[in-house]
Design an enzyme around this catalytic site. Structure first.
Site, PDB file in Angstrom:
ATOM      1  N   CYS A 119       6.824   8.745 -13.062  1.00 48.34           N
ATOM      2  CA  CYS A 119       5.664   9.373 -14.290  1.00 48.34           C
ATOM      3  C   CYS A 119       5.313   9.290 -15.606  1.00 48.34           C
ATOM      4  O   CYS A 119       6.817   9.311 -16.024  1.00 48.34           O
ATOM      5  CB  CYS A 119       5.359  11.025 -13.398  1.00 48.34           C
ATOM      6  SG  CYS A 119       5.376  10.844 -11.776  1.00 48.34           S
ATOM      7  N   ARG A 152       2.898   2.578 -18.698  1.00 47.09           N
ATOM      8  CA  ARG A 152       4.208   2.943 -17.023  1.00 47.09           C
ATOM      9  C   ARG A 152       4.037   2.703 -15.837  1.00 47.09           C
ATOM     10  O   ARG A 152       4.166   2.910 -15.089  1.00 47.09           O
ATOM     11  CB  ARG A 152       4.721   4.319 -17.993  1.00 47.09           C
ATOM     12  CG  ARG A 152       6.000   4.222 -18.844  1.00 47.09           C
ATOM     13  CD  ARG A 152       5.862   5.783 -19.365  1.00 47.09           C
ATOM     14  NE  ARG A 152       7.095   6.545 -18.171  1.00 47.09           N
ATOM     15  CZ  ARG A 152       8.798   6.893 -17.942  1.00 47.09           C
ATOM     16  NH1 ARG A 152       8.912   6.449 -19.602  1.00 47.09           N
ATOM     17  NH2 ARG A 152       8.667   6.836 -17.226  1.00 47.09           N
ATOM     18  N   TRP A 173       1.828   9.109 -10.886  1.00 44.98           N
ATOM     19  CA  TRP A 173       2.229   7.615  -9.963  1.00 44.98           C
ATOM     20  C   TRP A 173       2.333   7.730  -8.727  1.00 44.98           C
ATOM     21  O   TRP A 173       3.701   8.769  -8.361  1.00 44.98           O
ATOM     22  CB  TRP A 173       3.471   6.616 -10.897  1.00 44.98           C
ATOM     23  CG  TRP A 173       3.265   5.071  -9.911  1.00 44.98           C
ATOM     24  CD1 TRP A 173       2.638   4.389 -10.215  1.00 44.98           C
ATOM     25  CD2 TRP A 173       4.262   4.968  -8.688  1.00 44.98           C
ATOM     26  NE1 TRP A 173       2.962   3.548  -9.034  1.00 44.98           N
ATOM     27  CE2 TRP A 173       3.713   3.741  -8.871  1.00 44.98           C
ATOM     28  CE3 TRP A 173       5.059   5.310  -7.739  1.00 44.98           C
ATOM     29  CZ2 TRP A 173       4.301   2.838  -7.682  1.00 44.98           C
ATOM     30  CZ3 TRP A 173       5.566   5.288  -6.699  1.00 44.98           C
ATOM     31  CH2 TRP A 173       5.305   3.186  -6.970  1.00 44.98           C
ATOM     32  N   ASN A 194       8.347  15.074 -13.988  1.00 47.99           N
ATOM     33  CA  ASN A 194       8.822  13.463 -13.801  1.00 47.99           C
ATOM     34  C   ASN A 194       9.777  12.981 -12.797  1.00 47.99           C
ATOM     35  O   ASN A 194      11.277  13.669 -13.171  1.00 47.99           O
ATOM     36  CB  ASN A 194       9.383  11.982 -14.466  1.00 47.99           C
ATOM     37  CG  ASN A 194       9.101  11.033 -14.729  1.00 47.99           C
ATOM     38  OD1 ASN A 194       9.401  10.591 -13.330  1.00 47.99           O
ATOM     39  ND2 ASN A 194      10.427  10.481 -15.502  1.00 47.99           N
ATOM     40  N   GLY A 195       9.788  12.790 -11.485  1.00 49.30           N
ATOM     41  CA  GLY A 195      11.111  12.474 -10.179  1.00 49.30           C
ATOM     42  C   GLY A 195      10.518  12.753  -9.007  1.00 49.30           C
ATOM     43  O   GLY A 195       9.546  12.952  -8.515  1.00 49.30           O
ATOM     44  N   THR A 200      13.565  -7.467 -12.167  1.00 52.46           N
ATOM     45  CA  THR A 200      14.135  -8.645 -13.333  1.00 52.46           C
ATOM     46  C   THR A 200      16.156  -8.743 -13.259  1.00 52.46           C
ATOM     47  O   THR A 200      16.633  -9.808 -14.110  1.00 52.46           O
ATOM     48  CB  THR A 200      13.099  -8.550 -14.608  1.00 52.46           C
ATOM     49  OG1 THR A 200      12.033  -8.476 -13.495  1.00 52.46           O
ATOM     50  CG2 THR A 200      12.831  -9.470 -15.354  1.00 52.46           C
ATOM     51  N   SER A 201      16.212  -7.412 -13.891  1.00 52.48           N
ATOM     52  CA  SER A 201      17.207  -7.505 -15.215  1.00 52.48           C
ATOM     53  C   SER A 201      18.459  -8.164 -13.490  1.00 52.48           C
ATOM     54  O   SER A 201      19.565  -8.772 -14.102  1.00 52.48           O
ATOM     55  CB  SER A 201      18.363  -5.794 -15.076  1.00 52.48           C
ATOM     56  OG  SER A 201      16.787  -5.106 -15.938  1.00 52.48           O
ATOM     57  N   SER A 227      19.390  -3.078 -17.287  1.00 52.70           N
ATOM     58  CA  SER A 227      18.743  -2.081 -17.205  1.00 52.70           C
ATOM     59  C   SER A 227      17.808  -2.812 -18.632  1.00 52.70           C
ATOM     60  O   SER A 227      18.536  -2.561 -19.146  1.00 52.70           O
ATOM     61  CB  SER A 227      19.273  -1.305 -16.906  1.00 52.70           C
ATOM     62  OG  SER A 227      17.893   0.022 -16.906  1.00 52.70           O
ATOM     63  N   GLN A 228      17.112  -2.715 -17.961  1.00 48.69           N
ATOM     64  CA  GLN A 228      15.047  -2.963 -19.283  1.00 48.69           C
ATOM     65  C   GLN A 228      15.753  -1.298 -19.718  1.00 48.69           C
ATOM     66  O   GLN A 228      16.007  -1.604 -21.030  1.00 48.69           O
ATOM     67  CB  GLN A 228      14.472  -3.563 -19.034  1.00 48.69           C
ATOM     68  CG  GLN A 228      13.859  -3.585 -20.972  1.00 48.69           C
ATOM     69  CD  GLN A 228      12.290  -2.860 -20.836  1.00 48.69           C
ATOM     70  OE1 GLN A 228      12.569  -1.339 -19.705  1.00 48.69           O
ATOM     71  NE2 GLN A 228      12.488  -2.278 -21.822  1.00 48.69           N
ATOM     72  N   SER A 229      15.558  -0.390 -19.333  1.00 47.71           N
ATOM     73  CA  SER A 229      15.216   0.894 -19.976  1.00 47.71           C
ATOM     74  C   SER A 229      16.038   1.703 -19.679  1.00 47.71           C
ATOM     75  O   SER A 229      16.310   2.538 -20.678  1.00 47.71           O
ATOM     76  CB  SER A 229      13.684   1.967 -18.682  1.00 47.71           C
ATOM     77  OG  SER A 229      14.843   1.488 -17.263  1.00 47.71           O
ATOM     78  N   THR A 235      17.172   3.194 -15.004  1.00 46.00           N
ATOM     79  CA  THR A 235      16.657   2.701 -13.041  1.00 46.00           C
ATOM     80  C   THR A 235      16.617   3.962 -12.489  1.00 46.00           C
ATOM     81  O   THR A 235      18.615   3.645 -12.631  1.00 46.00           O
ATOM     82  CB  THR A 235      17.074   1.510 -13.484  1.00 46.00           C
ATOM     83  OG1 THR A 235      15.854   0.950 -14.066  1.00 46.00           O
ATOM     84  CG2 THR A 235      16.415   0.559 -12.107  1.00 46.00           C
ATOM     85  N   GLU A 270      12.279 -15.581 -10.475  1.00 41.77           N
ATOM     86  CA  GLU A 270      11.859 -14.334 -11.302  1.00 41.77           C
ATOM     87  C   GLU A 270      10.710 -15.092 -11.675  1.00 41.77           C
ATOM     88  O   GLU A 270       9.486 -14.038 -11.445  1.00 41.77           O
ATOM     89  CB  GLU A 270      12.963 -14.151 -12.840  1.00 41.77           C
ATOM     90  CG  GLU A 270      12.128 -13.642 -14.221  1.00 41.77           C
ATOM     91  CD  GLU A 270      11.730 -12.800 -13.895  1.00 41.77           C
ATOM     92  OE1 GLU A 270      11.133 -11.919 -14.884  1.00 41.77           O
ATOM     93  OE2 GLU A 270      12.263 -11.914 -12.221  1.00 41.77           O
ATOM     94  N   LYS A 316       6.901 -13.158 -10.846  1.00 43.06           N
ATOM     95  CA  LYS A 316       5.799 -12.500 -11.413  1.00 43.06           C
ATOM     96  C   LYS A 316       4.607 -12.982 -11.233  1.00 43.06           C
ATOM     97  O   LYS A 316       3.809 -12.479 -11.442  1.00 43.06           O
ATOM     98  CB  LYS A 316       6.220 -13.003 -13.327  1.00 43.06           C
ATOM     99  CG  LYS A 316       6.562 -13.061 -14.343  1.00 43.06           C
ATOM    100  CD  LYS A 316       7.345 -11.762 -14.661  1.00 43.06           C
ATOM    101  CE  LYS A 316       8.028 -11.294 -15.414  1.00 43.06           C
ATOM    102  NZ  LYS A 316       8.781  -9.912 -14.306  1.00 43.06           N
ATOM    103  N   GLU A 366       3.918  -9.698  -8.651  1.00 46.85           N
ATOM    104  CA  GLU A 366       3.214  -8.502  -9.070  1.00 46.85           C
ATOM    105  C   GLU A 366       2.164  -8.508 -10.318  1.00 46.85           C
ATOM    106  O   GLU A 366       1.554  -7.590  -9.404  1.00 46.85           O
ATOM    107  CB  GLU A 366       4.948  -7.666 -10.116  1.00 46.85           C
ATOM    108  CG  GLU A 366       5.042  -7.940 -11.284  1.00 46.85           C
ATOM    109  CD  GLU A 366       6.006  -8.087 -11.607  1.00 46.85           C
ATOM    110  OE1 GLU A 366       6.795  -7.225 -10.898  1.00 46.85           O
ATOM    111  OE2 GLU A 366       7.222  -8.369 -12.358  1.00 46.85           O
ATOM    112  N   HIS A 395      16.887 -25.613   5.683  1.00 50.21           N
ATOM    113  CA  HIS A 395      17.411 -24.673   6.671  1.00 50.21           C
ATOM    114  C   HIS A 395      16.086 -23.604   7.350  1.00 50.21           C
ATOM    115  O   HIS A 395      16.557 -22.251   7.320  1.00 50.21           O
ATOM    116  CB  HIS A 395      17.926 -23.262   5.722  1.00 50.21           C
ATOM    117  CG  HIS A 395      19.816 -24.604   6.299  1.00 50.21           C
ATOM    118  ND1 HIS A 395      20.895 -25.240   7.213  1.00 50.21           N
ATOM    119  CD2 HIS A 395      19.883 -25.668   4.872  1.00 50.21           C
ATOM    120  CE1 HIS A 395      21.082 -25.823   6.918  1.00 50.21           C
ATOM    121  NE2 HIS A 395      21.292 -26.339   5.850  1.00 50.21           N
ATOM    122  N   LYS A 433       6.520   1.691 -15.199  1.00 47.30           N
ATOM    123  CA  LYS A 433       7.490   0.206 -15.321  1.00 47.30           C
ATOM    124  C   LYS A 433       8.835   1.035 -15.436  1.00 47.30           C
ATOM    125  O   LYS A 433       9.824  -0.334 -15.020  1.00 47.30           O
ATOM    126  CB  LYS A 433       7.431   0.748 -17.424  1.00 47.30           C
ATOM    127  CG  LYS A 433       7.947  -0.538 -18.122  1.00 47.30           C
ATOM    128  CD  LYS A 433       7.817  -1.457 -18.347  1.00 47.30           C
ATOM    129  CE  LYS A 433       8.584  -2.340 -19.645  1.00 47.30           C
ATOM    130  NZ  LYS A 433       8.851  -3.806 -19.220  1.00 47.30           N
TER     131      LYS A 433
END
Length: 701
Positions: free
Chosen positions: A2, A33, A107, A134-135, A394-395, A439-441, A444, A572, A576, A579, A595, A696
């Site tokens: 959020c 976000r 969200w 947020n959380g 992604t990370s 982690s990008q942010s 996470t 990756e 993309k 998503e 297999h 995000k």
């Protein structure tokens, strides 16, 4: 996930219309976000109001705060607010010398998107306490049952609604107790004391902002596991006019100066602050921030311990920091979408990431890398029992792309861990391990919890993030900031390629004392120096990828086969497409083709095979031949000039990319796939920057 925003006026008169626009614009800065509903709260009337037509007059606050909530986009909320203003003849010109406004983008986690589930959530009639959150509160059902027994009624499906109702319950109870204390000379019940008693009961992750008519023009914020920042702007101090080296005394006195004129901004993301100010303070976990009369007090407390009565906890002093961000970074410029802009920013983001960290070498210097944040810990890392890379999405893929090189240059076993699975298994970790958290942010939730777990077992913890001052950068023993710049699109692009570049430099730094790999390391450094230029060249494939997207836009599925360094590229690239374009896609390790996955191959299913030059190239050539033998619909990615060699029998489509050092090839190879996902999404009519159901920064489990 959020978005939280608050705007506080301290002896700084502004009209209601201005306050509304600042709140709305704060939400607009957070919408990248991901969200499905939004809301704001402002005061109905100030204690002291100056109307445009006349002078100052005193008004008692007789009307509760106004709350506006709406599902859908922010502009729908804006329309709702101004419609209600017209219908109620609310004066937009009335001036507030002091004011607290709070805003939120939600969200959905508990309950579907709807006005009743949007924030701010209220304590009930009169809006005695309002909260944006947020959380996730994990024990909300227990709290809800308790409050129901005490006569409270609930309107929403959210976990958040228990917080303002609990605040009212605590306030009523403590007010009774403190009345006798006041009569005997005790202090009045303060807003932060109410909030402390509330958050002591909460379990889970949260960033919270409280507003209450019981405490006009005051605000209390707190956090545990979710990001929250304060920005301060004083008259005569524009956003870019900032002292770089403000010490603790100077930084804190700016906020402690009661009665001074200032504007304060609180947000869950720096992008909502940068257009107002670059002077910020990061709120730490288990801190409560109380804004009153232009003064900001920060209290640290242990939520597991009862203070005994209403004893005041110790206050905290902290310097203001400077945001390393420009307003231009949060604007699209001449691009159609943020994701498109960020794909095209990759030559510059990589150049910034590498700047000052590569030693080109000359007659007096050996080629090498300089990572100041790791320098003191490299010997410990080299002696590790193993190196663990821990991340999500992604990370995780970025770390996977560099694992072969880290193993090659360090000769230390490398383990890959998805943070959530690592926690679910309670995987063994030892003091002799080095755990690298990607982690990008830097916020996470699963990765943060994995960090706490690793720290509790004594492992050396290294952070690789794109956000200075993030929870991971503060919680690790050492680390590297990737310097990719602000990333607005939900789908990470430039952060991914910069993460690979940083972890490549990490591998070089770990292995720099080995003579046997010196030539290999120097060749990689040369490749890194050339990298921004090569990325600029591969971006010329944009139109070609748009043509390919047009041929795939009606398809239901897409497979991507990768191997070695480029297994991560397949994963990756598939992520993309999945998503963004909402199309089923799957990244597959090419060595596992026989297999099971081979059963899917026919003349209709599109399959991308990544077959650029590296040690697995000949094996990928064999994969291509086997797929052609089964009439597979092949799209081959290969190095420039290799099409005839890799596809002697032809392919439905060939993507030729520039060749670079094998360990850097994943950076080059992902860019055409980013462009493909972008164009597929646009052609299929979906929102590129805000994919369905995604946010995000995943700051909750």
């Amino acid at each position: 996930m959020c978005g939280i925003f608050a705007y506080v006026l301290c002896n700084f008169p502004k009209e209601r219309k201005h306050i509304l626009e600042v709140l709305f614009n704060g939400l607009r800065r957070l919408e990248y976000r991901g969200y499905d509903s939004a809301g704001i709260s402002i005061d109905y009337e100030p204690c002291n109001a100056t109307k445009a037509s006349g002078g100052l007059k005193d008004l008692a606050i007789s009307r509760p705060p106004l709350v506006f909530r709406q599902s859908g986009k922010i502009e729908k909320l804006v329309t709702t607010v101004y419609q209600e203003v017209d219908e109620t003849e609310l004066d937009l010109e009335v001036t507030f010398p002091n004011h607290v406004g709070i805003a939120h983008t939600r969200w959905a986690t508990h309950g579907p998107p709807s006005p009743k589930n949007s924030h701010p959530q209220s304590s009930g009639e009169g809006n005695e306490f309002l909260v944006v959150h947020n959380g996730i509160i994990t024990n909300y059902m227990v709290l809800k049952e308790t409050l129901l027994r005490h006569g409270f009624t609930f309107e929403s499906d959210t976990d958040t609604e228990v917080i303002p109702k609990l605040a009212k319950f605590v306030y009523d109870k403590l007010s009774e107790e403190i009345n006798s204390m006041k009569q005997s000379g005790g202090e009045a019940l303060s807003f932060h004391q109410v909030v402390m008693e509330v958050v002591r009961q909460l379990e889970g992750a949260y960033a919270l902002i409280f507003k209450s008519p019981h405490y006009p023009n005051e605000l209390v914020a707190c956090k545990r596991g979710s990001p929250l920042l304060i920005g301060v702007k004083s008259p005569g101090c524009p956003a870019k006019d900032v002292k770089e080296d403000a010490d603790v005394k100077d930084g804190f006195s700016t906020l402690k100066d009661s009665g001074s004129r200032k504007e304060l901004f609180l947000a869950s993301d720096a992008s909502a602050l940068v257009e107002h100010t670059k002077r910020v303070m990061i709120i730490e976990d288990d801190e409560v921030v109380h804004v009153k009369d232009g003064s900001v007090s920060i209290f640290k407390f242990d939520p597991t311990k009862n203070l005994g009565g209403l004893r005041r906890p110790a206050s905290v002093q902290r310097a203001l920091s400077t945001l390393d961000m420009e307003v231009e970074q949060i604007k699209k410029g001449n691009y159609d979408h943020f994701m498109q802009k960020e794909i095209y920013e990759q030559p510059e983001s990589l150049r910034t990431t590498l700047r000052g960290r590569l030693i080109p070498g000359d007659e007096s210097k050996v080629k090498g890398v300089l990572l100041g944040g790791l320098k003191a810990h490299l010997r410990t890392i080299r002696r590790s029992r193993r190196i663990l890379f821990i991340g999500c999405g992604t990370s995780f893929h970025a770390a996977l792309a560099t694992r072969p090189l880290v193993e090659e240059l360090s000769e230390v076993p490398v383990t890959m861990e998805i943070a959530s699975d690592f926690l679910d298994r309670r995987a063994p970790i030892y003091r002799e391990d080095t755990a690298v958290f990607v982690s990008q942010s830097g916020e996470t939730a699963d990765t943060l919890q994995a960090l706490e777990y690793a720290k509790s077992h004594g492992a050396l913890c290294v952070g690789i993030t794109n956000t200075v001052g993030s929870a991971i950068s503060r919680g690790t023993d050492c680390g590297v900031h990737i310097n990719a710049g602000c990333e607005i699109g939900v789908a990470s692009t430039k952060a991914y390629t910069s993460q690979i570049a940083v972890m490549t430099m990490l591998a070089l730094a770990i292995g720099e004392d080995a003579i046997s790999t010196r030539a290999r390391r120097e060749a990689i450094i040369d490749g890194l120096l050339d990298l921004p230029g090569v990325v600029k060249e591969v971006l010329k494939l944009d139109e070609k990828m748009k043509e390919l997207a047009a041929t795939l836009m009606e398809e239901q599925s897409l497979l991507l086969f990768g191997r070695g360094y480029n297994y991560a590229t397949a994963l990756e690239g598939a992520l993309k497409v999945k998503e963004l374009a909402l199309m089923h896609s799957e990244g597959i390790l090419a060595g596992e083709m026989k297999h099971g996955p081979l059963a899917l191959v026919d003349e209709t299913l599109p399959i991308i095979v990544i077959a650029t030059r590296d040690s697995t190239c000949s094996k990928q050539q064999s994969v291509i031949q086997q797929l052609q033998a089964r009439k597979g619909r092949l799209i081959v990615m290969c190095a420039k000039g290799d099409a005839a060699i890799m596809c002697p029998n032809g392919a439905s489509y060939v993507i030729e990319v520039p060749h670079i050092q094998d360990c850097l090839q994943p950076i080059i190879n992902i860019i055409p796939l980013q462009l493909l996902a972008y164009h597929l999404t646009v052609l299929r009519g979906f929102n590129v920057d805000q994919p369905r159901n995604l946010a995000k920064s995943v700051t909750t489990e």
